[in-house]
Scaffold this active site. Structure first.
Site, short mmCIF file in Angstrom:
data_model
loop_
_atom_site.label_atom_id
_atom_site.label_comp_id
_atom_site.label_asym_id
_atom_site.label_seq_id
_atom_site.Cartn_x
_atom_site.Cartn_y
_atom_site.Cartn_z
NE ARG A 188 1.93 6.25 9.12
CZ ARG A 188 0.92 5.63 8.52
NH1 ARG A 188 1.02 4.34 8.22
NH2 ARG A 188 -0.17 6.28 8.20
CG HIS B 293 -0.17 0.16 2.54
ND1 HIS B 293 0.59 -0.85 3.08
CD2 HIS B 293 -0.07 1.21 3.40
CE1 HIS B 293 1.12 -0.45 4.21
NE2 HIS B 293 0.75 0.80 4.42
CG HIS C 223 4.97 1.08 3.29
ND1 HIS C 223 4.34 2.18 2.74
CD2 HIS C 223 4.44 0.93 4.53
CE1 HIS C 223 3.48 2.67 3.60
NE2 HIS C 223 3.51 1.92 4.70
CG ASP D 283 1.35 5.01 4.97
OD1 ASP D 283 1.01 3.82 5.16
OD2 ASP D 283 2.47 5.45 5.28
C1 SIN Z 1 2.81 1.14 7.97
O1 SIN Z 1 2.98 2.34 8.16
O2 SIN Z 1 2.12 0.71 7.05
C2 SIN Z 1 3.51 0.16 8.89
C3 SIN Z 1 4.89 -0.10 8.42
C4 SIN Z 1 5.67 -0.98 9.36
O3 SIN Z 1 5.19 -1.29 10.46
O4 SIN Z 1 6.77 -1.38 9.01
#
Ligand code: SIN
Length: 277
Positions: free
Chosen positions: A267, A102, A252, A104
């Protein structure tokens, strides 16, 4: 590109660089900010080690250097920090954030420009994050496929991703409406001017100008194509590593191969603009 205030070491030819010589908890000077921005544009995702002093306030201050902060449409936040999204998994978890490819919150009309993830606790082994360059994915399409995709738009939806997802955090989302947006399938990056593929397996539900079956088949091909290993870099976390990705050109995926170990952090996400063809 050469840098005066940072050390920038690429970790794969397509994307990703490890940056040293910067303490992210301290206010960035103009020159260092410009170089970090340039490095992000050049490498798409930056990795930092040993950022133990990055607390929630300095994490947010770092994000604000790059733009206004985004508030997640579904997740809970730590008390007093609505712009911070906890990323946490332990023995009691039944899912983790970001297990499928995805970018974000691409269901937002103006999806985030970038995300800055700081993990303070990581499993002894496992819990890597995979990043993939959507410039590389677009560049590798055939000329005929590029022409076919030109001018198409796709719908991105949050409903099937977020509904009831954060109930365990005490969130009752009854009556809440999750974002839904239409974006071009091929987007031109606002800063670099490069073309990139902007559909992802988590949020994109259909290509609007195609019949449903054709849309499903084309999206299935594009997801498979975008996940090619040669477009990727894989980041192995250590306690207090930070990853900063340009959400406009990178997808990612977080691996959950460490159950029942703990992986935890925060985050901060920077607001973006409407993607344009
Ligand atoms: C995310 O922000 O999608 C999570 C990424 C992660 O936990 O590595």
């Amino acid at each position: 590109m050469s840098y005066e205030t940072l050390s920038v070491a690429p970790v794969s030819p397509r994307l990703g660089a490890e940056v040293s010589g910067v303490d992210l908890a301290r206010p960035l000077g103009n020159r260092q900010f410009q170089e970090l921005h340039d490095a992000l544009m050049e490498h798409q995702v930056l990795f930092f080690r040993d950022q133990a002093t990055l607390d929630l306030d300095s994490h947010k201050a770092l994000g604000r250097k790059f733009g206004a902060l985004h508030i997640h449409p579904a997740s809970a936040a730590p008390e007093g920090h609505p712009e911070v999204m906890p990323i946490h998994a332990d023995a009691g978890s039944t899912w983790i954030a970001g297990e499928r490819w995805h970018s974000d919150v691409s269901c937002d009309a103006e999806p985030p420009m970038g995300s800055i993830l700081h993990l303070h606790t990581v499993p002894p082994v496992g819990g890597d994050t995979l990043f993939a360059s959507m410039y590389a994915a677009y560049d590798a399409l055939s000329i005929r496929m590029k022409a076919y995709l030109d001018g198409l738009t796709a719908t991105h939806e949050g409903e099937h991703v977020y509904r009831g997802r954060y109930r365990h955090q005490g969130i009752d989302d009854t009556g809440r409406t999750y974002p839904k947006a239409v974006h071009p399938v091929v987007v031109r990056h606002r800063v670099t001017g490069r073309k990139l593929l902007f559909v992802n397996a988590t949020f994109t539900t259909r290509i609007n100008e195609l019949p449903r079956e054709e849309s499903d088949a084309v999206l299935a091909f594009l997801y498979q194509h975008a996940a090619r290993p040669d477009f990727q870099v894989r980041f192995r976390w250590q306690p207090h590593s930070v990853a900063f990705w340009d959400n406009r050109c990178v997808q990612h995926l977080a691996l959950w191969d460490y159950y029942p170990q703990v992986r935890s952090g925060f985050r901060v996400t920077v607001k973006g603009e409407r993607p344009v063809a």
